[in-house]
Enzyme design. Structure first.
Site, PDB file in Angstrom:
ATOM      1  N   ASP A  24      -1.477  -2.233  10.703  1.00 64.01           N
ATOM      2  CA  ASP A  24      -1.725  -2.145   9.257  1.00 64.01           C
ATOM      3  C   ASP A  24      -2.287  -3.445   8.676  1.00 64.01           C
ATOM      4  OD1 ASP A  24      -0.881   0.447   9.066  1.00 64.01           O
ATOM      5  OD2 ASP A  24       1.092  -0.005   8.214  1.00 64.01           O
ATOM      6  N   LYS A  54       0.852  -1.205   0.000  1.00 66.45           N
ATOM      7  CA  LYS A  54       0.000   0.000   0.000  1.00 66.45           C
ATOM      8  C   LYS A  54       0.882   1.249   0.000  1.00 66.45           C
ATOM      9  CE  LYS A  54       0.999   1.331   4.397  1.00 66.45           C
ATOM     10  NZ  LYS A  54       1.705   2.527   4.782  1.00 66.45           N
TER      11      LYS A  54
HETATM   12  P1  ATP Z   1       4.554  -0.567   7.656  1.00 64.92           P
HETATM   13  O1  ATP Z   1       4.292   0.270   6.435  1.00 64.92           O
HETATM   14  O2  ATP Z   1       3.407  -1.463   8.040  1.00 64.92           O
HETATM   15  O3  ATP Z   1       5.142   0.198   8.812  1.00 64.92           O
HETATM   16  P2  ATP Z   1       7.051  -1.340   6.529  1.00 64.92           P
HETATM   17  O4  ATP Z   1       6.835  -1.503   5.052  1.00 64.92           O
HETATM   18  O5  ATP Z   1       7.614  -0.028   6.975  1.00 64.92           O
HETATM   19  O6  ATP Z   1       5.668  -1.622   7.253  1.00 64.92           O
HETATM   20  P3  ATP Z   1       8.098  -3.993   6.792  1.00 64.92           P
HETATM   21  O7  ATP Z   1       8.561  -4.223   5.387  1.00 64.92           O
HETATM   22  O8  ATP Z   1       6.861  -4.675   7.203  1.00 64.92           O
HETATM   23  O9  ATP Z   1       7.998  -2.435   7.094  1.00 64.92           O
HETATM   24  O10 ATP Z   1       9.322  -4.399   7.738  1.00 64.92           O
HETATM   25  C1  ATP Z   1       9.446  -3.967   9.073  1.00 64.92           C
HETATM   26  C2  ATP Z   1      10.397  -4.913   9.807  1.00 64.92           C
HETATM   27  O11 ATP Z   1       9.731  -6.164   9.996  1.00 64.92           O
HETATM   28  C3  ATP Z   1      11.677  -5.224   9.065  1.00 64.92           C
HETATM   29  O12 ATP Z   1      12.754  -4.755   9.821  1.00 64.92           O
HETATM   30  C4  ATP Z   1      11.736  -6.739   8.900  1.00 64.92           C
HETATM   31  O13 ATP Z   1      12.954  -7.297   9.312  1.00 64.92           O
HETATM   32  C5  ATP Z   1      10.612  -7.275   9.769  1.00 64.92           C
HETATM   33  N1  ATP Z   1       9.821  -8.344   9.096  1.00 64.92           N
HETATM   34  C6  ATP Z   1       9.357  -9.443   9.698  1.00 64.92           C
HETATM   35  N2  ATP Z   1       8.657 -10.187   8.834  1.00 64.92           N
HETATM   36  C7  ATP Z   1       8.679  -9.565   7.651  1.00 64.92           C
HETATM   37  C8  ATP Z   1       8.121  -9.848   6.366  1.00 64.92           C
HETATM   38  N3  ATP Z   1       7.401 -10.948   6.127  1.00 64.92           N
HETATM   39  N4  ATP Z   1       8.337  -8.953   5.377  1.00 64.92           N
HETATM   40  C9  ATP Z   1       9.034  -7.819   5.620  1.00 64.92           C
HETATM   41  N5  ATP Z   1       9.579  -7.514   6.805  1.00 64.92           N
HETATM   42  C10 ATP Z   1       9.421  -8.359   7.821  1.00 64.92           C
END
Ligand code: ATP
Length: 290
Positions: free
Chosen positions: A141, A15
């Site tokens: 989220d 998203k």
């Molecule tokens: P949001 O927008 O919900 O805050 P994000 O895109 O900023 O999410 P993610 O990509 O979900 O962040 O990653 C956040 C942390 O979660 C990372 O440091 C990663 O190591 C950990 N993580 C655990 N599982 C996953 C996964 N399946 N995919 C991505 N990151 C993951």
């Protein structure tokens, strides 16, 4: 097909935030938000199959991500097993396409996909509301990721109202070569210093009418006040996207990914060609609506 060998394959979409407002800070440190979340055509392929060993086996195309209980997709399977006393195990593979720690809900969408898949594989027949409630235990989220398209999110992000999204819009997404911790960004946020908040009602009207000019000028994310200060590179990318012809540019979530809307696929592709040299994690994608 033998039901026990059944495999479910799902597109776990990322998203972007068309708006992100923070309304207040709760005593427990969580924040009340109001945001317009829009799915995009960038997704992880999540495959889930049942096994009789009872174990959760996770593999991921991204060698840097954990494949144990630190992975939110693993936690999703574990939670489903525990809540519904499932004896069967699950083999999960994530073909990771969404940049990590990027503000694109990459982990949340994997978790939602695993919950959805297990609901199907184990014949639980849970409603979407119930799936969202389970997902919310894993992250604010996650509930949104069970929907398709665009939604207005309130509360901590779990109170959702599906709305008309931004249709057929092309963007270039750019993720710099570092990640951002959502927790850190919210921790640094000073609500008193925010001068510009999104005009969410105006934005909803604009989306309803697909008034492109108003949508593009209404893009607003209050977390930019923190992330742009901490990481000047994000401002640099925003300026670059504008100079290459983007008509509306914004950071998604807590960042550091930035997206810029372009008038056509061709224009987006042209800008992408230039940006890709400096930022390998750049993508041309469109919004996803049902
Ligand atoms: P949001 O927008 O919900 O805050 P994000 O895109 O900023 O999410 P993610 O990509 O979900 O962040 O990653 C956040 C942390 O979660 C990372 O440091 C990663 O190591 C950990 N993580 C655990 N599982 C996953 C996964 N399946 N995919 C991505 N990151 C993951």
């Amino acid at each position: 097909m033998n039901k026990d060998n059944q495999i479910v394959q799902l597109k776990a979409r990322a998203k972007i935030n068309l708006t992100l407002d923070v309304l207040s800070r709760r005593e427990n440190g969580y924040h009340d938000v109001e945001m317009l979340m829009q799915q995009i055509n960038l997704y992880d392929n999540v495959t889930v199959g049942k096994n009789s060993s009872g174990d959760i086996n996770l593999s991921c195309s991204d060698g840097f991500l954990p494949v144990d209980e630190k992975n939110i997709a693993y936690q999703a399977a574990s939670l489903m097993k525990e809540m519904y006393q499932l004896a069967e195990g699950f083999d999960i593979h994530i073909d990771k396409q969404i940049p990590v720690a990027a503000g694109l809900a990459g982990g949340s969408t994997d978790a939602a996909a695993v919950i959805k898949a297990i609901n199907q594989l184990s014949g639980l027949n849970l409603s979407i509301e119930k799936l969202q409630e389970i997902g919310f235990k894993l992250g604010a989220d996650v509930p949104f990721c069970f929907l398709e398209g665009c939604a207005l999110a309130r509360g901590l992000g779990e109170i959702l109202k599906p709305v008309r999204g931004f249709e057929h819009a092309w963007m270039v997404l750019v993720k710099p070569n570092f990640g951002v911790s959502t927790k850190e960004v919210y921790g640094e946020l000073d609500l008193g210093t925010i001068e510009t908040h999104p005009e969410t009602t105006k934005m909803l009207e604009a989306l309803n009418e697909q008034n492109k000019r108003v949508i593009l000028s209404g893009l607003c994310n209050v977390l930019e006040t923190v992330t742009l200060n901490l990481y000047p590179k994000v401002s640099e990318i925003k300026e670059k996207l504008s100079s290459y012809g983007a008509e509306g540019v914004l950071m998604s979530g807590s960042g550091p990914t930035v997206f810029g809307f372009f008038p056509s696929y061709e224009r987006a592709k042209k800008a992408h060609k230039k940006l890709k040299k400096q930022y390998p994690q750049s993508y041309v994608v469109s919004t996803y609506n049902q």
